[in-house]
Design a protein around this motif. Structure first.
Motif, mmCIF file in Angstrom:
data_model
loop_
_atom_site.group_PDB
_atom_site.id
_atom_site.type_symbol
_atom_site.label_atom_id
_atom_site.label_comp_id
_atom_site.label_asym_id
_atom_site.label_seq_id
_atom_site.Cartn_x
_atom_site.Cartn_y
_atom_site.Cartn_z
ATOM 1 N N UNK A 60 0.818 -1.218 0.000
ATOM 2 C CA UNK A 60 0.000 0.000 0.000
ATOM 3 C C UNK A 60 0.850 1.266 0.000
ATOM 4 N N UNK A 61 0.284 2.321 -0.558
ATOM 5 C CA UNK A 61 0.975 3.615 -0.662
ATOM 6 C C UNK A 61 0.750 4.398 0.633
ATOM 7 N N UNK A 62 1.412 3.970 1.708
ATOM 8 C CA UNK A 62 1.248 4.611 3.009
ATOM 9 C C UNK A 62 2.624 4.819 3.643
ATOM 10 N N UNK A 80 4.126 -5.027 11.709
ATOM 11 C CA UNK A 80 4.880 -4.333 12.760
ATOM 12 C C UNK A 80 5.381 -5.337 13.791
ATOM 13 N N UNK A 81 4.565 -6.303 14.146
ATOM 14 C CA UNK A 81 4.976 -7.315 15.127
ATOM 15 C C UNK A 81 6.154 -8.130 14.607
ATOM 16 N N UNK A 99 -5.145 -5.155 10.522
ATOM 17 C CA UNK A 99 -4.531 -6.358 11.098
ATOM 18 C C UNK A 99 -3.274 -6.767 10.332
ATOM 19 N N UNK A 100 -3.273 -6.539 9.013
ATOM 20 C CA UNK A 100 -2.064 -6.819 8.235
ATOM 21 C C UNK A 100 -0.906 -5.932 8.689
ATOM 22 N N UNK A 101 -1.206 -4.646 8.892
ATOM 23 C CA UNK A 101 -0.151 -3.719 9.343
ATOM 24 C C UNK A 101 0.309 -4.062 10.762
ATOM 25 N N UNK A 159 6.916 -8.908 5.522
ATOM 26 C CA UNK A 159 5.792 -9.558 6.211
ATOM 27 C C UNK A 159 4.474 -9.206 5.550
ATOM 28 N N UNK A 160 4.312 -7.928 5.181
ATOM 29 C CA UNK A 160 3.063 -7.516 4.526
ATOM 30 C C UNK A 160 2.942 -8.174 3.157
#
Length: 932
Positions: free
Chosen positions: A329-331, A471-472, A465-467, A448-449
């Motif tokens: 994603x573009x974030x 992060x985890x 939840x994916x993000x 991970x994503x």
């Protein structure tokens, strides 16, 4: 031999015989209580003494009667008494005066009554210091009319008037016995951390507004004058012991200790010495806000979360641009940060000492030669571009001065050392990096994503939840391979965390550490001569000053990595003051001042002042003044070179722009594999000659339209100027005292910082390569020091009322209105840092002698809400109300005063600046001994 001995004995007898010894007691007319520390001086000489705690005095002199002595004390009307015998006993009763009778020196560099001053001036004398309901005299300044006191921490408060200030308050001067109290490293005062001890304070005067005509470049927005007690006039040992607690919801209840000791002795009419010591220790107001700094609606689960008091999360990147993968994603994603409370122990401490040797070589003359030394060290929190733990900061001052009633010549040096101070934001950043590099962390996050996307998201996770999962994995709370390898992100308090913390705060390289390193100094000299005793026509003063800076931060603050930076400035001035008696009931005082200042980096500047004060019927005074002021850019404006995380600060001295440089990895245009890069070197000059405005880059990012980009390229900084117009009135209506003032300030070349974005390749305006650099995240954000080409004005008014009611109760209050005139919407990237409430109200009620030896005082303050803007962050400061109170009991037999008090009695916590800790309550009890 016998003849010689007889002659010597005869001489001694003659000396003894010619000695006059006058004794007596000084009382006040209302309560018949002794007045300690009243001055008793032989008129026409500097010979004198002061009363002790019980109001008693003894004055010895070689003069033969008749002669006249003058007895005076702050807050009382002076009285002249003729001495007619050699051993006369005199009992003096002084009539209580008003605040208008108090004498100030700051307004025109010569003693004059506040009533007669042609400019606005506030005074905080011994009476006010002893009766303040605040925890100490410095905190008590916030009860003065028109004064703002912004609390950085428990031991660092910033005094300001008439707006335009941050904690780095370079527009406001603070002088202690004529010495500038600003730190060489930071170029502004750090409160009273290394200032005066309370037992040695004689008086505090405050001039709001521009005073450049007499005091030079930094006297732009106000000056605070603190004067200490001279050991010739104030002798003996005095001490203050204060114990209590600070109470804050975030920190709980913690002990508070404040001690001060003063020792002074006059060995003879020629030699006197004094020594002071002060110690303060407490727990600072803890800053624990986890609200997002940019968008308060965002929570910690947001991908680009940046908590106000959470550090390390400043490091962020656009994960699609970084990976080149369409499935990402573009974030923007930020790293996980650490709370401020895990990066400091909130210790607040101040240890300071000073000493003075005073010599009066000529009998019956007020010529005095003195040496004064001051040292101080302390620990506090400072909020600038980032939050800093000022740990073991050390400052020293040494002054030589020669003066009498008509002139002074002084020279002093101020130097500092940063001690073990460090930047808490970079501590958080580099603890993260000590565990895992930014590149590796973002690779793990993206991997991970991407893994979830490539496997079809088997768990049916939402985007959030994916993000959270990514992060985890990046923090290794969840191990990527499913095997616990024990190398997850460092936990505060763990051995690994402590080791990384200690390594960071001892490393001055901000790429790997956070140590704040400095050993700067400046030398200052100034002189003044008053020709009033030589010229009958008018009182004429001439003077000048010289200052030389030597900046030495080892490249951690300034661009002085290879060698210290030195530069100098000087100024000369003159003032003519003429009193014209128009009739028996009317007198006009005219004052004309002018000063020329020159920095070696800029053209010279002339700042004139014209003021007039008209006294009517001895009870009314109308004043008006027009003056210009200026301030040279500060050392940081000129020579800073600091990557503060979110933005790079580069001073705009011409010689500074290319001294700052950085090597940056840039994405190749059209690349598809994360981690491939080239390295480009960019200097600080890019901020000034190849940059876009930050707001237009934000608009471009949202819309993708290059036409929205605006070229910034701010101008190189130059001095700032102000034209200030002020009118005022002071008057007495029976028992009511009125003090009213109004002003209008017009600024030219207003100095501030403009946020700009410099692409790492391409030329701004080319609509191709520079635009691609922005789109690829290949740019750097700078905070550029420059001048505004738009109008910046401010105006305001204050009124103060005081009176006595109910046969001896003091009642006073003030209202202050302050307003900025600046079109922020038309200049979104330019910050004026006005930072003051539009409405302030203050009131006090008390009685110094409610009944025998017992007094009390209550102080109330109201502040309207206002918008705080600074490089650390911007936000609303809500309105607040506070009540401080104290009761005191005088113990004449012990020459002591016992005081019990509390600040912020209601317990409603508040703050005065965005990003600081909430201010709680203080409860204390103090014992003050022999403080004359």
């Amino acid at each position: 031999m016998r003849t010689i001995l007889s002659i010597v004995l005869l001489c001694f007898c003659g000396i003894a015989f010619s000695q006059s010894t006058i004794t007596g007691t000084v009382l006040d007319d209302v309560s018949q209580q002794p007045i300690p520390s009243a001055n008793v001086v032989i008129v026409g000489t500097s010979v004198g003494t002061a009363t002790d705690f019980d109001g008693n005095f003894t004055l010895s002199t070689d003069k033969n009667p008749p002669f006249t002595i003058q007895v005076s004390s702050v807050g009382f009307t002076a009285k002249d008494i003729e001495v007619t015998s050699k051993k006369q006993v005199i009992n003096v009763i002084l009539n209580e005066g008003t605040s208008l009778d108090e004498v100030v020196i700051s307004a025109s560099r010569t003693p004059e009554r506040i009533f007669e001053s042609s400019v606005t001036v506030e005074r905080f004398g011994l009476k006010e210091i002893k009766n303040t309901a605040s925890a100490d005299f410095y905190d008590g300044l916030e009860n003065l009319k028109g004064v703002d006191v912004n609390t950085n921490s428990l031991t660092f408060k910033s005094v300001n008037t008439r707006g335009f200030a941050t904690f780095a308050n370079t527009r406001f001067m603070q002088l202690v016995d004529g010495m500038d109290n600003s730190t060489p490293a930071l170029n502004f005062p750090i409160g009273n951390l290394v200032g005066m001890t309370e037992t040695d304070v004689l008086s505090v005067e405050l001039l709001p507004g521009a005073s450049s005509a007499l005091y030079g470049a930094n006297a732009f927005n106000g000056i605070l004058f603190m004067r200490s007690k001279n050991p010739f006039d104030h002798q003996g040992i005095s001490a203050s012991i204060k114990r209590g607690i600070t109470s804050q919801e975030a920190a709980g209840d913690n002990p508070y200790t404040d001690l001060s000791l003063r020792m002074a002795h006059k060995f003879s009419d020629k030699i006197a010495v004094k020594v002071n010591f002060g110690y303060l220790k407490g727990t600072d107001w803890q800053a624990t806000s986890e609200v997002d700094k940019i968008d308060p609606t965002r929570t910690r689960s947001n991908t680009n979360y940046d908590g106000i008091n959470v550090y390390g999360d400043e490091v962020s990147t656009n994960i699609r641009a970084a990976s080149g993968l369409g499935i990402i994603p573009d974030v923007v994603v930020s790293r996980t940060g650490y709370n401020e409370r895990d990066l400091t122990n909130y210790n607040a401490e101040s240890i300071k000492s000073d000493w003075g040797l005073y010599y009066r070589p000529i009998e019956d003359s007020n010529l005095e030669i003195s040496y004064v030394g001051k040292v101080g060290t302390g620990t506090t929190i400072y909020q600038g571009t980032n939050r800093y733990n000022i740990n073991g900061f050390f400052q020293q001052q040494h002054k030589l001065e020669v003066k009498n009633d008509n002139f002074f010549v002084r020279a002093y040096e101020v130097s500092d050392k940063a001690g073990k101070s460090y930047d808490m934001v970079f501590t958080g950043i580099n603890i993260n990096r000590a565990w895992k590099s930014d590149t590796d962390w973002f690779q793990d996050y993206i991997g991970a994503y991407a893994g979830l996307e490539l496997t079809g998201n088997p768990g049916g996770l939402t985007d959030q939840q994916k993000h959270d999962f990514a992060r985890s994995v990046a923090d290794e709370v969840i191990d990527p391979d499913g095997v616990d390898d024990g190398i997850e992100r460092f936990v505060p308090g763990s051995p690994e965390y402590v080791a990384a913390f200690n390594k960071s705060i001892n490393d001055p390289d901000l790429r790997t550490g956070s140590k704040f390193q400095d050993a700067s100094k400046y030398f200052h000299s100034d002189a003044n001569y008053n020709l009033g005793h030589l010229i009958d026509f008018a009182e004429i003063q001439v003077g000048g000053s010289y200052r030389k800076y030597k900046l030495n931060s080892g490249g951690t603050i300034y661009t002085d990595r290879l060698s210290p930076i030195e530069y100098s400035e000087f100024g000369i001035y003159s003032q003519i003051q003429k009193e014209i008696e128009l009739d028996e009931e009317m007198e006009l005082k005219l004052t004309v001042s002018g000063r020329y200042d020159k920095s070696e980096l800029f053209d010279g500047f002339f700042s004139p002042r014209l003021s007039a004060a008209l006294t009517l019927n001895r009870n009314h005074n109308v004043r008006a003044s027009v003056q210009t002021g200026f301030r040279n850019p500060t050392t940081q404006d000129l020579f800073i070179g600091l990557d503060a995380g979110r933005a790079i600060l580069v001073g705009s001295a011409a010689s500074n722009l290319n001294r700052y440089s950085g090597d940056y990895d840039v994405s190749l245009v059209g690349q598809t594999t994360y981690g491939q890069s080239n390295t480009i070197t960019q200097t600080g000059a890019a901020a000034y000659n190849n940059s876009y405005s930050a707001s237009s880059v934000v608009a471009f990012a949202a819309a993708g339209n290059p036409a929205l980009l605006d070229i910034a390229n701010p101008e190189i900084i130059k001095p700032e100027k102000v034209t200030s117009m002020e009118v005022g009135y002071r008057g007495k209506y029976e028992s009511i005292i009125v003090d009213l003032s109004a002003y209008y300030n017009k600024y030219e070349d207003f100095i501030s910082q403009e946020v700009v974005v410099a692409p790492l390749y391409g030329t701004v305006g080319d609509n191709s390569l520079s635009v691609a650099a922005l789109a690829n995240g290949d740019f750097k954000t700078y905070s550029a020091y420059t001048n505004s080409d738009v109008d910046v004005n401010s105006y305001g008014a204050s009124i103060g009322l005081s009176t006595k009611i109910f046969n001896g109760f003091d009642l006073g209050g003030s209202y202050t209105f302050t307003k900025q005139d600046f079109d922020q919407a038309a200049n979104p990237d330019f910050q004026t840092n006005f930072n003051t409430p539009e409405h302030k109200f203050k009131a006090s009620f008390g009685n110094t002698n409610l009944f025998e030896n017992f007094g009390f005082n209550v102080a109330y303050r109201f502040s309207d809400d206002y918008f705080w803007e600074a490089t650390f962050g911007n936000g609303i400061v809500p309105e607040f109300h506070t009540i401080d109170a104290q009761i005191n009991y005088r113990v004449p037999s012990l020459k002591s005063i016992i005081k019990v008090g509390a600040t912020n009695l209601t317990g409603n916590e508040y703050f005065t600046a965005f990003g600081t800790g909430f201010i709680g309550s203080m409860y204390y009890a103090s014992l003050t001994i022999n403080n004359l």
